[in-house]
Scaffold this motif. Structure first.
Motif, short mmCIF file in Angstrom:
data_model
loop_
_atom_site.label_atom_id
_atom_site.label_comp_id
_atom_site.label_asym_id
_atom_site.label_seq_id
_atom_site.Cartn_x
_atom_site.Cartn_y
_atom_site.Cartn_z
N ILE A 249 0.86 -1.19 0.00
CA ILE A 249 0.00 0.00 0.00
C ILE A 249 0.89 1.23 0.00
O ILE A 249 1.98 1.22 0.57
N ARG A 250 0.44 2.27 -0.68
CA ARG A 250 1.21 3.51 -0.76
C ARG A 250 0.55 4.58 0.09
O ARG A 250 -0.66 4.80 0.02
N ALA A 251 1.34 5.23 0.94
CA ALA A 251 0.85 6.34 1.77
C ALA A 251 1.34 7.65 1.18
O ALA A 251 2.48 7.74 0.71
N SER A 252 0.50 8.66 1.19
CA SER A 252 0.87 9.94 0.59
C SER A 252 1.97 10.65 1.37
O SER A 252 2.75 11.41 0.80
N THR A 253 2.05 10.40 2.68
CA THR A 253 3.09 11.01 3.53
C THR A 253 3.47 10.00 4.62
O THR A 253 2.72 9.05 4.88
#
Length: 406
Positions: A249-253
């Motif tokens: 999963i990719r987190a924006s920050t």
């Protein structure tokens, strides 16, 4: 004679006047690659123009960029024309762009796109391969720099949301030629343990060069092979790296990564309250349903019990007995009436009724009724039956008289 010292603002203004007065710097063309591009909501564009050795900050005001026939982006090679000036407040010089035209994609951006396409074809980005992030991890592993703002944001967010979660940090370099080697070692280390539930890999924002370590193929493959779910938290919301596409999963920050990795105490409490309310409501429904079942069974038990059936049979028997008595009475009354009618008819036809009118019956010695004088002989004895008694007589003579009453 000692010169009067200048204020900082005066120094910056002086340098600005010198630069502006330079005929070359006042109208200059520069070739370079765009990096760290930002299009502000006020319409102005802010970015860095760079080559392999240096970089310089640039700004293009909205009244100048609204005639562009393309949208600038990171990695794009451009020719720009404008002037050099000093930003007084910061004391830094920057290019104020009046015109810009596209040259082509930069080498780093081209390498990024090439690797991204290759890994995508190999299936490293497939959603089917993504691992699920655990809802409530016991221990979180972090691969990042121990001195940057990113690690502080992650730790602060995790502890604010769930104090009981343990945090283990593997310190690495997050930029530079050897950074990707360091990061790979961190991923391998955590995968050698069996107590890490989720892994956060990332750093704060920066240019494409500063984030490049997370675009290396070695890191992409290490993330793909990780048995621990990986959250990628590289840069800001607009920054994308190869690590983002491979991660589960990719987190924006980095702060968002910490929120994804850990549930908040408030959310857990809210969920538990919701579950408790649902449990109570469902249990109440079950209890009510069972109560109705019990009532129904009680009724069935009563209906099927011998006592009830005996009482029911007794009631039916009484009803039948009553019906039988009524029908018997009706039958007896009908038979009485019928007998009475027949008796009346019989009495009307009975010889005794004739005796009541003054007549008598003659019976000979053979106990037969004498119907005619032809049945009588002289000297024969007869018995005469009257209404109130019998008389024995002896026939003296027999005389026949025809039509005596005519």
């Amino acid at each position: 004679m000692e010169l009067k010292p200048l204020k900082v603002s005066e120094l910056n203004q002086y340098i600005k006047r010198i630069i502006i007065s330079d005929p070359i710097l006042y109208n200059i063309s520069v070739e370079g690659e765009i990096s760290n591009f930002k299009h502000h909501h006020n319409g102005h564009m802010y970015f860095t123009i760079k080559d392999e050795k240096s970089k310089v900050k640039c700004i293009m005001f909205s009244e100048d960029n609204n005639i562009l026939d393309f949208i600038p982006e990171d990695g794009m090679n451009v020719y720009i024309t404008g002037y050099v000036s000093v930003y007084d407040r910061e004391g830094s010089y920057q290019l104020y762009i009046k015109k810009m035209r596209k040259k082509g994609l930069g080498e780093l951006y081209e390498a990024f796109q090439k690797l991204k396409l290759s890994l995508e074809k190999q299936g490293l980005f497939k959603e089917d391969n993504k691992k699920t992030i655990p809802y409530m991890p016991r221990k979180v592993g972090i691969v990042t720099s121990s001195t940057g703002a990113a690690v502080r944001d992650i730790i602060t967010t995790i502890k604010r949301r769930m104090r009981t979660i343990d945090i283990l940090i593997y310190q690495v370099m997050v930029q530079g030629d050897k950074a990707h080697i360091d990061i790979c070692k961190g991923i391998k280390y955590f995968n050698s343990r069996n107590d890490i539930d989720v892994l956060i890999i990332g750093r704060g924002g920066g240019s494409i060069e500063e984030l490049w370590a997370f675009n290396e193929e070695s890191i992409a493959r290490e993330i793909y092979d990780s048995k621990i779910p990986v959250i990628s938290a590289v840069g800001h919301e607009t920054d994308f790296t190869i690590a983002d596409f491979v991660a589960d999963i990719r987190a924006s920050t980095p702060s968002v990564a910490a929120e994804i990795a850990t549930p908040s105490v408030d959310s857990i409490k809210y969920k538990m309250d919701s579950l408790l309310n649902n449990l109570i409501m469902n249990y109440s429904k079950i209890v009510e349903s069972k109560r109705k079942d019990i009532e129904l069974l009680k009724k069935e038990i009563i209906i099927n019990s011998p006592v009830y059936k005996t009482k029911e049979s007794e009631i039916k028997l009484k009803v039948l007995y009553k019906d039988l008595v009524e029908k018997m009475s009706m039958k007896i009354n009908l038979e009485k009436n019928d007998l009475r009618e027949k008796s009346n008819k019989l009495n009307a036809l009975s010889p005794l009724s004739v005796l009541n009118r003054g007549y008598n019956i003659a019976i000979n010695e053979q106990s037969k009724t004498v119907k005619s004088i032809n049945d009588i002989e002289q000297g024969e004895k007869l018995e005469l039956i009257f209404q109130d008694g019998n008389v024995n007589v002896k026939i003296v003579s027999v005389e026949s008289k025809v039509n005596n009453y005519e």
